[in-house]
Design an enzyme around this catalytic site. Structure first.
Site, PDB file in Angstrom:
ATOM      1  N   GLY A  81       0.810  -1.213   0.000  1.00 34.78           N
ATOM      2  CA  GLY A  81       0.000   0.000   0.000  1.00 34.78           C
ATOM      3  C   GLY A  81       0.841   1.260   0.000  1.00 34.78           C
ATOM      4  CE  LYS A  82       6.364  -0.018   2.409  1.00 32.68           C
ATOM      5  NZ  LYS A  82       7.731  -0.595   2.494  1.00 32.68           N
ATOM      6  CB  ILE A  83       3.117   2.968  -5.206  1.00 36.90           C
ATOM      7  CG1 ILE A  83       3.203   1.455  -5.512  1.00 36.90           C
ATOM      8  CG2 ILE A  83       4.469   3.512  -4.769  1.00 36.90           C
ATOM      9  CD1 ILE A  83       4.101   1.122  -6.693  1.00 36.90           C
TER      10      ILE A  83
END
Length: 377
Positions: free
Chosen positions: A319-321
């Site tokens: 869920g970082k990009i």
């Protein structure tokens, strides 16, 4: 078979590069690198992506690993801060410590990476690859300056009961602006002046962390006590770092402002920035897609499992990009080569931006994050 079925040939035709003795950085990037392959093409993509971040008025974070300031990278960072191209910074303690040498005109010189380190040690010369730093005239002198500035801030009651590393460096930067011979040569001073928060999540892993940890011992030496007094501690809170960094991302989210990051190397600064998305989505439970744009300049391999080499696309599963394969690029280059070109391209092609002054807004936006988190419980 139709060879155009998959659009294999839609890319630019590669031709021998056309160099000119009067080329600008923009011409080198757009007319040469962008028409080539390998990491020259990736570097051109990085320059264009950084320009897109700025043109869209994204909230831009710079993460800085290792020790880049001893070789002069701080000058480029100062320019990015002054132009409003960088809104917040996550870095190592080493970069903040060595940055201050230049403000106080302490010796840092080019050296020889093949030198005899036993001989250097005998002459009080500290080596960072091909950079020489004087143990007494630079490091010991810098330690005393940092301790003096921090002690004065304690005496003036400038530190609240709980504060982040961003608050510490804001305060330290104010001291540098007041006392240094050349504060304009320090990115810590420039960040403090322009309200750009600087987070150092590995604060204890640095000479500044070592120097401030000695202050309670000095205080007790004066009092004659062998018990450390908590009031003498200068102890930035990791919890405040996590909350304030997440608050910056949350603030951009609620105001529909894109978010971008230029990662110089990897390590703790890279992960600290990239954990802001999972902090909001995984821990707090509010939807957060992560960073819209990510550039990482690194020489590290992805196949050893180290974060410095972890691809940006890998961050999608965390869920970082928002989406793998979009809005990110990794030029595999020495940062001392690639990053100055990215900076210079931005200077030639982007108008100065109004400073977001996130540093002075941190208390307000952190309260907003806490309020939203409680409503989400």
């Amino acid at each position: 078979m139709d060879q155009n079925k998959h659009n294999y040939w839609e890319g630019k035709t590669i031709s021998p590069i056309a160099l000119d003795e009067k080329m600008t950085i923009t011409q080198l990037v757009d007319d040469v690198f962008d028409g080539m392959g390998y990491n020259s093409k990736r570097l051109a993509e990085a320059c264009h992506l950084f320009k897109s971040m700025l043109d869209e008025n994204s909230t831009v974070c710079l993460t800085l690993a290792g020790a880049m300031t001893p070789v002069g990278m701080g000058g480029g960072i100062i320019k990015m801060i002054e132009k409003g191209f960088v809104d917040w910074i996550v870095t190592t303690g080493a970069n903040t410590y060595h940055d201050l040498h230049f403000a106080y005109k302490l010796p840092v010189h080019q050296g020889d990476q093949c030198a005899d380190d036993n001989d250097l040690a005998e002459h009080d010369v500290v080596r960072i690859y091909d950079v020489y730093i004087d143990m007494q005239r630079t490091l010991i002198a810098q330690d005393k300056i940092i301790q003096t500035l921090t002690s004065k801030a304690v005496e003036d009651n400038k530190f609240p009961e709980k504060f982040s590393t961003a608050y510490y460096y804001k305060t330290l930067g104010e001291g540098v602006l007041e006392t240094a011979k050349n504060p304009e040569r320090s990115f810590i001073a420039s960040a403090s002046k322009n309200k750009v928060p600087v987070f150092v999540p590995g604060f204890a892993d640095s000479s500044i962390g070592m120097g401030t940890s000695y202050l309670p011992i000095l205080a007790n030496e004066k009092s004659g006590s062998f018990d450390l007094d908590p009031k003498d501690f200068v102890d930035p809170s990791p919890t405040m770092d996590v909350l304030e960094s997440a608050a910056i991302v949350h603030d951009s989210m609620i105001h529909n402002i894109p978010r971008g990051v230029l990662e110089v190397g990897g390590g703790v600064p890279k992960n600290f920035l990239q954990q802001t998305g999972p902090m909001i989505s995984q821990i707090i439970g509010m939807e957060c897609p992560g960073e819209n744009y990510v550039i990482q300049v690194t020489v590290d391999r992805p196949d050893t499992g180290g974060l410095s080499g972890a691809t940006i696309n890998e961050g999608k599963s965390w869920g970082k990009i928002p989406k793998a394969g979009e809005g990110n690029v990794i030029p595999y280059l020495d940062a001392t080569v690639g990053v100055p070109i990215i900076f210079a391209y931005a200077l030639e092609n982007c108008k100065p931006r109004k400073h977001k002054k996130l540093g002075e807004r941190l208390p307000e936006i952190t309260r907003e994050l806490i309020k939203a988190a409680r409503l989400n419980v």
